[in-house]
Write a protein that holds these residues in place. Structure first.
Motif, PDB file in Angstrom:
ATOM      1  N   ALA A  26      35.833  41.002  49.386  1.00  0.00           N
ATOM      2  CA  ALA A  26      36.790  41.064  47.869  1.00  0.00           C
ATOM      3  C   ALA A  26      38.044  40.217  47.542  1.00  0.00           C
ATOM      4  O   ALA A  26      37.123  39.282  46.579  1.00  0.00           O
ATOM      5  N   ALA A  27      39.048  40.227  48.151  1.00  0.00           N
ATOM      6  CA  ALA A  27      39.898  39.281  48.284  1.00  0.00           C
ATOM      7  C   ALA A  27      39.692  38.182  48.402  1.00  0.00           C
ATOM      8  O   ALA A  27      40.221  37.544  47.733  1.00  0.00           O
ATOM      9  N   ALA A  28      38.920  38.048  49.500  1.00  0.00           N
ATOM     10  CA  ALA A  28      38.104  36.589  49.535  1.00  0.00           C
ATOM     11  C   ALA A  28      37.650  35.661  48.468  1.00  0.00           C
ATOM     12  O   ALA A  28      37.652  35.012  48.375  1.00  0.00           O
ATOM     13  N   ARG A  29      36.717  36.934  47.378  1.00  0.00           N
ATOM     14  CA  ARG A  29      35.531  35.884  46.647  1.00  0.00           C
ATOM     15  C   ARG A  29      36.781  36.024  45.241  1.00  0.00           C
ATOM     16  O   ARG A  29      36.683  34.555  44.850  1.00  0.00           O
ATOM     17  N   ALA A  30      37.786  37.190  45.367  1.00  0.00           N
ATOM     18  CA  ALA A  30      38.829  36.895  44.156  1.00  0.00           C
ATOM     19  C   ALA A  30      39.977  35.487  44.873  1.00  0.00           C
ATOM     20  O   ALA A  30      40.095  34.728  43.696  1.00  0.00           O
ATOM     21  N   ASP A  31      40.287  35.334  45.651  1.00  0.00           N
ATOM     22  CA  ASP A  31      41.303  33.944  45.847  1.00  0.00           C
ATOM     23  C   ASP A  31      40.387  33.201  45.451  1.00  0.00           C
ATOM     24  O   ASP A  31      41.239  31.727  44.676  1.00  0.00           O
ATOM     25  N   GLU A  32      38.957  32.709  46.185  1.00  0.00           N
ATOM     26  CA  GLU A  32      38.336  31.615  45.868  1.00  0.00           C
ATOM     27  C   GLU A  32      38.045  31.607  44.165  1.00  0.00           C
ATOM     28  O   GLU A  32      38.596  30.123  44.000  1.00  0.00           O
ATOM     29  N   HIS A  33      37.767  32.435  44.092  1.00  0.00           N
ATOM     30  CA  HIS A  33      38.178  32.205  42.111  1.00  0.00           C
ATOM     31  C   HIS A  33      39.546  32.306  41.646  1.00  0.00           C
ATOM     32  O   HIS A  33      39.424  31.060  40.459  1.00  0.00           O
ATOM     33  N   LEU A  34      40.256  32.793  41.727  1.00  0.00           N
ATOM     34  CA  LEU A  34      41.341  32.313  41.191  1.00  0.00           C
ATOM     35  C   LEU A  34      41.707  31.112  41.312  1.00  0.00           C
ATOM     36  O   LEU A  34      42.763  29.857  40.969  1.00  0.00           O
ATOM     37  N   ARG A  35      41.157  30.174  42.758  1.00  0.00           N
ATOM     38  CA  ARG A  35      42.060  29.101  43.104  1.00  0.00           C
ATOM     39  C   ARG A  35      41.678  28.113  42.248  1.00  0.00           C
ATOM     40  O   ARG A  35      41.824  27.456  41.887  1.00  0.00           O
ATOM     41  N   LEU A  36      40.443  27.919  41.759  1.00  0.00           N
ATOM     42  CA  LEU A  36      39.792  27.653  40.031  1.00  0.00           C
ATOM     43  C   LEU A  36      39.303  27.814  38.972  1.00  0.00           C
ATOM     44  O   LEU A  36      39.847  27.466  37.534  1.00  0.00           O
ATOM     45  N   CYS A  37      40.024  29.440  38.774  1.00  0.00           N
ATOM     46  CA  CYS A  37      40.018  29.599  37.803  1.00  0.00           C
ATOM     47  C   CYS A  37      42.174  30.230  37.369  1.00  0.00           C
ATOM     48  O   CYS A  37      42.011  30.892  37.605  1.00  0.00           O
ATOM     49  N   ARG A  38      42.234  28.861  35.659  1.00  0.00           N
ATOM     50  CA  ARG A  38      43.086  29.393  35.188  1.00  0.00           C
ATOM     51  C   ARG A  38      43.556  30.711  34.659  1.00  0.00           C
ATOM     52  O   ARG A  38      44.669  31.525  34.837  1.00  0.00           O
ATOM     53  N   ASP A  39      42.944  31.349  34.048  1.00  0.00           N
ATOM     54  CA  ASP A  39      42.947  32.604  32.954  1.00  0.00           C
ATOM     55  C   ASP A  39      42.673  33.105  33.657  1.00  0.00           C
ATOM     56  O   ASP A  39      43.994  34.016  33.841  1.00  0.00           O
ATOM     57  N   CYS A  40      42.339  33.739  34.637  1.00  0.00           N
ATOM     58  CA  CYS A  40      42.051  34.696  35.969  1.00  0.00           C
ATOM     59  C   CYS A  40      43.684  34.618  36.371  1.00  0.00           C
ATOM     60  O   CYS A  40      44.389  36.041  36.620  1.00  0.00           O
ATOM     61  N   ALA A  41      44.081  33.867  36.923  1.00  0.00           N
ATOM     62  CA  ALA A  41      45.130  33.412  38.190  1.00  0.00           C
ATOM     63  C   ALA A  41      46.627  33.720  36.686  1.00  0.00           C
ATOM     64  O   ALA A  41      47.408  34.163  37.873  1.00  0.00           O
ATOM     65  N   GLY A  42      46.324  33.075  35.676  1.00  0.00           N
ATOM     66  CA  GLY A  42      47.315  33.897  35.218  1.00  0.00           C
ATOM     67  C   GLY A  42      47.252  35.003  34.045  1.00  0.00           C
ATOM     68  O   GLY A  42      48.359  35.996  34.392  1.00  0.00           O
ATOM     69  N   GLU A  43      46.293  36.125  34.762  1.00  0.00           N
ATOM     70  CA  GLU A  43      46.067  37.476  34.229  1.00  0.00           C
ATOM     71  C   GLU A  43      46.880  38.336  35.648  1.00  0.00           C
ATOM     72  O   GLU A  43      47.818  38.942  35.489  1.00  0.00           O
ATOM     73  N   VAL A  44      46.644  37.157  36.644  1.00  0.00           N
ATOM     74  CA  VAL A  44      47.263  38.129  38.041  1.00  0.00           C
ATOM     75  C   VAL A  44      48.674  37.895  38.012  1.00  0.00           C
ATOM     76  O   VAL A  44      49.223  39.301  38.427  1.00  0.00           O
ATOM     77  N   ALA A  45      49.161  36.464  37.676  1.00  0.00           N
ATOM     78  CA  ALA A  45      49.894  36.440  37.745  1.00  0.00           C
ATOM     79  C   ALA A  45      51.026  37.651  36.450  1.00  0.00           C
ATOM     80  O   ALA A  45      52.044  37.642  36.755  1.00  0.00           O
ATOM     81  N   ALA A  46      50.110  37.266  35.306  1.00  0.00           N
ATOM     82  CA  ALA A  46      51.329  38.604  34.322  1.00  0.00           C
ATOM     83  C   ALA A  46      51.165  39.591  34.848  1.00  0.00           C
ATOM     84  O   ALA A  46      51.745  40.506  35.144  1.00  0.00           O
ATOM     85  N   GLN A  47      50.191  40.509  35.560  1.00  0.00           N
ATOM     86  CA  GLN A  47      49.858  41.808  36.121  1.00  0.00           C
ATOM     87  C   GLN A  47      51.351  42.306  37.051  1.00  0.00           C
ATOM     88  O   GLN A  47      52.152  43.055  37.790  1.00  0.00           O
ATOM     89  N   ALA A  48      51.237  40.271  38.031  1.00  0.00           N
ATOM     90  CA  ALA A  48      52.424  40.599  39.457  1.00  0.00           C
ATOM     91  C   ALA A  48      53.347  40.720  39.201  1.00  0.00           C
ATOM     92  O   ALA A  48      54.286  41.951  38.959  1.00  0.00           O
TER      93      ALA A  48
END
Length: 92
Positions: A26-48
């Motif tokens: 699941a982490a590998a799939r998330a990594d791949e998705h986050l590489r392509l999706c700015r919205d989700c990458a922003g959510e992850v950054a905010a959560q971090a």
């Protein structure tokens, strides 16, 4: 926790990703998705950032015993709802 690589990460997956609680797959799939999706990458950054701020100030605040007791009652076992059919907001 599962999601397709083309779907956005749900809030629980974002938290699990930041807390390093996703399975390796699941982490590998998330990594791949986050590489392509700015919205989700922003959510992850905010959560971090939120996680980091909480860790920074954890010694500055005390949690009442009553709140600790209530939080300890929250179930931690995951429930698989994929087999249950829940109606959507239109009753279908």
């Amino acid at each position: 926790m599962g999601f397709a690589s083309t779907e956005h990460l749900n809030p629980e997956a974002v938290v699990a990703y930041v807390d390093n609680e996703l399975s390796r797959q699941a982490a590998a799939r998330a990594d791949e998705h986050l590489r392509l999706c700015r919205d989700c990458a922003g959510e992850v950054a905010a959560q971090a950032r939120a996680r980091s701020m909480l860790q920074t100030c954890r010694n500055e605040f005390s949690v009442p015993d009553s709140l600790r007791a209530q939080l300890s009652q929250i179930p931690t076992q995951e429930i698989d709802l994929r087999g249950t059919r829940r109606p959507n907001r239109w009753g279908r």
